[in-house]
Design a protein around this motif. Structure first.
Motif, short mmCIF file in Angstrom:
data_model
loop_
_atom_site.label_atom_id
_atom_site.label_comp_id
_atom_site.label_asym_id
_atom_site.label_seq_id
_atom_site.Cartn_x
_atom_site.Cartn_y
_atom_site.Cartn_z
N GLU A 104 0.81 -1.21 0.00
CA GLU A 104 0.00 0.00 0.00
C GLU A 104 0.85 1.28 0.00
N GLY A 107 2.09 1.97 -3.35
CA GLY A 107 1.00 2.53 -4.14
C GLY A 107 0.78 4.01 -3.84
N LEU A 108 0.94 4.37 -2.55
CA LEU A 108 0.83 5.77 -2.17
C LEU A 108 1.93 6.60 -2.82
N ASP A 110 3.40 5.92 -5.69
CA ASP A 110 3.05 6.07 -7.11
C ASP A 110 1.99 7.15 -7.32
N GLU A 111 1.02 7.23 -6.42
CA GLU A 111 -0.01 8.27 -6.52
C GLU A 111 0.59 9.67 -6.33
N LEU A 112 1.58 9.79 -5.42
CA LEU A 112 2.25 11.07 -5.25
C LEU A 112 3.04 11.45 -6.50
N ASN A 113 3.68 10.48 -7.12
CA ASN A 113 4.40 10.76 -8.37
C ASN A 113 3.44 11.24 -9.45
N GLU A 114 2.27 10.60 -9.52
CA GLU A 114 1.27 11.01 -10.50
C GLU A 114 0.75 12.42 -10.19
N LEU A 115 0.57 12.70 -8.90
CA LEU A 115 0.14 14.04 -8.50
C LEU A 115 1.18 15.08 -8.89
N LYS A 118 0.94 15.75 -12.61
CA LYS A 118 -0.22 16.57 -12.94
C LYS A 118 -0.01 18.02 -12.53
#
Length: 352
Positions: A104, A107-108, A110-115, A118
């Motif tokens: 998890e 995954g967090l 990866d979400e920060l990298n995506e943020l 963006k």
């Protein structure tokens, strides 16, 4: 200190301590059961206490060690995430974080990298929009400047230029008949004087229109008063002023209202042939009220709607409506002109 005890590492240590306490009670219950049922010689009360104490001490040390070791990796990964969030908050949008694990927390990350990706794209879009906005503002300013120059050129040609040409023609004609027909020459000199005064009035009106709109931080009432004082020194017009200090106006609203007053005074100088002008500024019932009145020649408002000379009136009406106000004009031939502006306080608050 309390904040440190609430960290993840101490949470792991406490969880191991809970396990130690639970195991201690279970072990103590087993030993006491054996002591009660079988009563072996080697299981005395002292032996039970010694065993439990030794177990608790060794278990405590093991819980501390296991807690620190098992929470080290998790704490390090959370520190990475915290650093990543801090960098994003500071605008370092190129920062990225990667984990080898597949859980998890990874995954967090990866979400920060995506943020971050963006946010970086949005930053580029905003910079592009800012450049486009600046370019549009420059283009609009240039277009407005050209339009204003063209309008002033038309006004100079239609009014002052033609009047100066007429003055030249009349002066030349007067010079030719001055000795032969002195009475007619005198009449023409009177006409020359009137035409010169009219040309002077037109020029003053154009100069008034070119006056800067910036109030330099002054209140609206003071700005209008200074404008009128300048006109008193140049024009034979009597001004009746009743100016109330109005607070809470935004800079944009004050400049628009000042520009409307300036435009109306320019029209009075150029077209009204007035000798008296009344200006009122007040605030009541949630509205700012401006009243401008002159005793000039007046005009037919219906004819003005289709006349090119109504450009100034249309401009004043549009400026008033832009700040949420109501523009009213009343006029009749030989009965003067009356202009009323009403600006609701709510509209002013939204503008601020």
């Amino acid at each position: 200190m309390l904040k440190q005890l609430n960290s993840i590492r101490y949470m792991y240590i406490r969880s191991h301590m809970y396990g130690l306490v639970l195991n201690t009670f279970i072990l103590l219950a087993i030993i006491l059961s054996v002591y009660v049922w079988f009563q072996p010689a080697w299981l005395s009360t002292g032996a039970i206490l010694f065993f439990i104490m030794t177990y608790v001490i060794i278990g405590f040390l093991m819980a501390m060690y296991a807690g620190f070791q098992s929470s080290g990796d998790l704490k390090q990964r959370i520190d990475y995430i915290s650093t990543m969030i801090t960098q994003l908050a500071r605008g370092e949008l190129s920062s990225r974080i990667y984990f080898n694990e597949n859980d998890e927390i990874a995954g967090l990350g990866d979400e920060l990298n995506e943020l971050g990706e963006k946010l970086s794209q949005q930053k580029e879009s905003l910079l592009k929009l800012a450049d486009e906005k600046g370019e549009l503002a420059r283009s609009a300013h240039k277009a407005a400047t050209i339009e204003e120059r063209q309008r002033l050129a038309r006004d100079l040609h239609d009014a002052v230029s033609q009047q100066l040409f007429a003055l030249t023609m009349m002066a030349q004609a007067t010079e030719r008949i001055f000795d032969k027909k002195p009475e007619q020459a005198k009449e023409q000199l009177t006409e020359i004087t009137q035409t010169a005064l009219q040309a002077q009035t037109e020029m003053r009106a154009l100069l008034l229109h070119l006056r800067p709109v910036d109030l330099s931080g002054e209140p609206l009432a003071e700005g209008i008063t200074q404008l009128v004082e300048e006109l008193k020194q140049k024009c034979p017009i009597t001004f009746d002023m009743n100016m109330e200090e109005v607070h809470g106006l935004s800079k944009t609203v004050e400049e628009q209202l000042f520009r409307i007053v300036q435009e109306s005074l320019s029209n009075i100088l150029r077209h009204a042939n007035a000798t008296e002008v009344t200006i009122l500024l007040s605030k009541s019932n949630g509205e700012v009220f401006i009243h401008i009145e002159d005793n000039g020649v007046g005009f037919n408002t219906e004819e003005k709607k289709v006349n090119k000379a109504s450009y100034g009136l249309k401009n004043m009406k549009e400026r008033c409506e832009e700040i949420g106000g109501d523009f009213t004009i009343r006029s009749r031939e030989e009965e003067g002109t009356y202009i009323d502006l009403r600006i609701p306080v709510k509209a002013m608050d939204e503008e601020e």
